[in-house]
Design a protein around this motif. Structure first.
Motif, PDB file in Angstrom:
ATOM      1  N   ASN A 158       0.696  -1.119  -0.048  1.00  0.00           N
ATOM      2  CA  ASN A 158       0.009  -0.035   0.019  1.00  0.00           C
ATOM      3  C   ASN A 158       0.901   1.170  -0.107  1.00  0.00           C
ATOM      4  O   ASN A 158       0.213   2.426  -0.002  1.00  0.00           O
ATOM      5  CB  ASN A 158      -0.910   0.028   1.015  1.00  0.00           C
ATOM      6  N   SER A 165      -5.987  -0.315  -2.510  1.00  0.00           N
ATOM      7  CA  SER A 165      -6.609   0.230  -3.719  1.00  0.00           C
ATOM      8  C   SER A 165      -6.189   1.788  -3.802  1.00  0.00           C
ATOM      9  O   SER A 165      -6.289   2.324  -4.954  1.00  0.00           O
ATOM     10  CB  SER A 165      -8.209   0.163  -3.406  1.00  0.00           C
ATOM     11  N   THR A 169      -4.806   3.363  -7.236  1.00  0.00           N
ATOM     12  CA  THR A 169      -5.283   4.494  -7.755  1.00  0.00           C
ATOM     13  C   THR A 169      -4.083   5.753  -8.122  1.00  0.00           C
ATOM     14  O   THR A 169      -4.256   6.569  -9.092  1.00  0.00           O
ATOM     15  CB  THR A 169      -6.250   5.379  -6.758  1.00  0.00           C
ATOM     16  N   SER A 211      -4.694  -5.320  -6.122  1.00  0.00           N
ATOM     17  CA  SER A 211      -5.990  -4.433  -6.500  1.00  0.00           C
ATOM     18  C   SER A 211      -6.411  -4.953  -7.560  1.00  0.00           C
ATOM     19  O   SER A 211      -5.948  -5.196  -8.777  1.00  0.00           O
ATOM     20  CB  SER A 211      -5.617  -3.048  -6.714  1.00  0.00           C
ATOM     21  N   SER A 290     -16.103  -6.143  -0.622  1.00  0.00           N
ATOM     22  CA  SER A 290     -16.123  -4.929  -1.488  1.00  0.00           C
ATOM     23  C   SER A 290     -16.618  -4.300  -2.426  1.00  0.00           C
ATOM     24  O   SER A 290     -17.255  -3.134  -2.682  1.00  0.00           O
ATOM     25  CB  SER A 290     -14.486  -5.238  -2.186  1.00  0.00           C
ATOM     26  N   ASN A 396     -13.722   4.393  -6.391  1.00  0.00           N
ATOM     27  CA  ASN A 396     -12.972   5.267  -5.139  1.00  0.00           C
ATOM     28  C   ASN A 396     -13.843   6.367  -4.617  1.00  0.00           C
ATOM     29  O   ASN A 396     -14.603   6.841  -5.466  1.00  0.00           O
ATOM     30  CB  ASN A 396     -11.460   5.654  -5.311  1.00  0.00           C
TER      31      ASN A 396
END
Length: 424
Positions: A158, A165, A169, A211, A290, A396
């Motif tokens: 991350n 996610s 992004t 992801s 999710s 998102n």
């Protein structure tokens, strides 16, 4: 002084994805990339006053008009301080575009900017890879990990973001940029071998983040580029009833892999211990939290728009209205609207959304004219990065991601340089 200002801007670029590191909670999240830009803002204002001259980026008027709508609709919210904070955040992102366009006014300056921009994604990806190997290989405490493949042993990458996610992004824009440079064998910024190395690092980081949306965007971009490069030939073959055997084989192979993986993971519980790879999708009897959470959040955001179709609720008011509709107390942080397009619609109203639509239409259209049709590799990479980011943001929350607007700032700066070169 200008050199110092550029260094501060480079520091901001390097840290735009920092959500959980060098960030502070002071009634809202204050990030290092915002703090470090205060001095460049002051320099910019003083320089404009001194020179009585300012370069206006493409379609900036429409973006400023949308900003005024967002400010006006602050009055349609109850938690005024929060909504004002979101408006200030948006205004800072807009000023970043103005700042970069007015500071990086020469081609050698934009080359330096683009090199730093490339490296920022690589540096963050390398930290992500360190997260992945630190526990199982280096036997070290894993820093800043939000989620795990195997708790305490194998981390999902991350980087410095809230979760994988958010990391993807951010990183997807750099991946698209580097992918085009690799595909076109462009060496305007770095040598080809160096570009390939950077691309490999970023690609590996995306894969190890796990992801699913990131992987889908990667495949979609590759399909788009394949059609872009071979589109004319494919159309010609189709009209002449010719079959591209290689293309058909690739499609069949991809389908076989997808179907095989789906079958294996859904049959006989043979691979139950690896089911966490599918967690959140609803595939193979795994939980679909999710997907379900995103669909539910979309519905809530749309409901806010239905209640305020003309007068929007400003960007800071979307979560507030969702919280009120859910009869929750002080839970707006986890009630942010999902799907950025719906968030903007709820925040802006049916009239207020028009300026931001026109803004993105104009910069995308200008980029297509300047880069797509004349095969400008750098510009094309920036354009595809923007389009990929717009797509992935739909899964998102929050249009105010600093890296999204920094990408727009870099693209706008490069657009301006190309326009000046055409005039010269």
């Amino acid at each position: 002084m200008l050199s110092f200002i550029k260094i501060l801007i480079y520091m901001a670029i390097m840290t735009t994805s920092f959500d959980i590191f060098l960030s502070w909670q002071l009634g809202g999240t204050i990030r290092f990339c915002q703090v470090v830009m205060i001095v460049p803002y002051i320099y910019f204002v003083l320089d404009v006053v001194k020179k009585r001259y300012i370069i206006i980026p493409k379609a900036m008027g429409w973006l400023c008009l949308w900003n005024l709508f967002i400010l006006a609709f602050v009055l349609n919210t109850d938690i005024i301080a929060r909504s004002i904070g979101y408006w200030v955040w948006l205004t800072m992102n807009i000023v970043n575009i103005l700042l970069l366009v007015n500071v990086f006014t020469k081609r050698f300056l934009i080359i330096s900017l683009l090199r730093t921009y490339c490296l920022s994604f690589v540096v963050v990806s390398m930290f992500g890879l360190f997260q992945f190997v630190s526990a199982p290989i280096l036997h070290m405490d894993t820093p800043l990990v939000a989620q795990w493949w195997i708790p305490g042993i194998l981390a999902r990458i991350n980087g410095f973001s809230y979760e994988p996610s958010y990391f993807v992004t951010y990183i997807i824009m750099g991946w698209c940029f580097l992918y085009i440079l690799v595909k076109k064998k462009n060496q305007d910024l770095f040598s080809l071998n160096y570009i390939r190395l950077m691309f490999g690092i970023v690609t590996l980081a995306i894969i190890l983040s796990g992801s699913r949306m990131g992987l889908l965007v990667l495949l979609a971009v590759q399909l788009f580029i394949y059609l872009y490069i071979n589109g004319k030939e494919l159309i010609r073959n189709f009209l002449m009833l010719k079959i591209d055997v290689t293309f058909i084989k690739r499609i069949i192979l991809t389908l076989v892999i997808i179907l095989s993986v789906g079958y294996v993971f859904s049959s006989d519980d043979v691979f139950d211990e690896y089911a966490f790879f599918l967690s959140g999708t609803g595939i193979g009897a795994t939980a679909a939290h999710s997907v379900d959470d995103r669909v539910e959040s979309m519905d809530k955001t749309l409901h806010v728009f239905y209640e305020n179709p003309v007068l929007g609720v400003s960007l800071g008011g979307v979560a507030e209205k969702i919280t009120q509709n859910e009869n929750q107390i002080d839970n707006s942080k986890v009630s942010e609207g999902a799907v950025v397009a719906l968030e903007i619609l709820a925040a802006s109203g049916i009239v207020g959304i028009i300026p931001i639509i026109i803004y993105f239409y104009k910069i995308i259209r200008e980029s297509l004219i300047k880069f797509f049709y004349i095969n400008d590799d750098i510009g094309l990479g920036l354009l595809i990065g923007l389009l990929a980011e717009i797509v992935i943001l739909q899964m998102n929350q929050n249009i105010l991601r600093p890296y999204f607007w920094m990408h727009i700032a870099v693209l706008s700066t490069y657009l301006r340089i190309k326009s000046m070169e055409e005039i010269e």
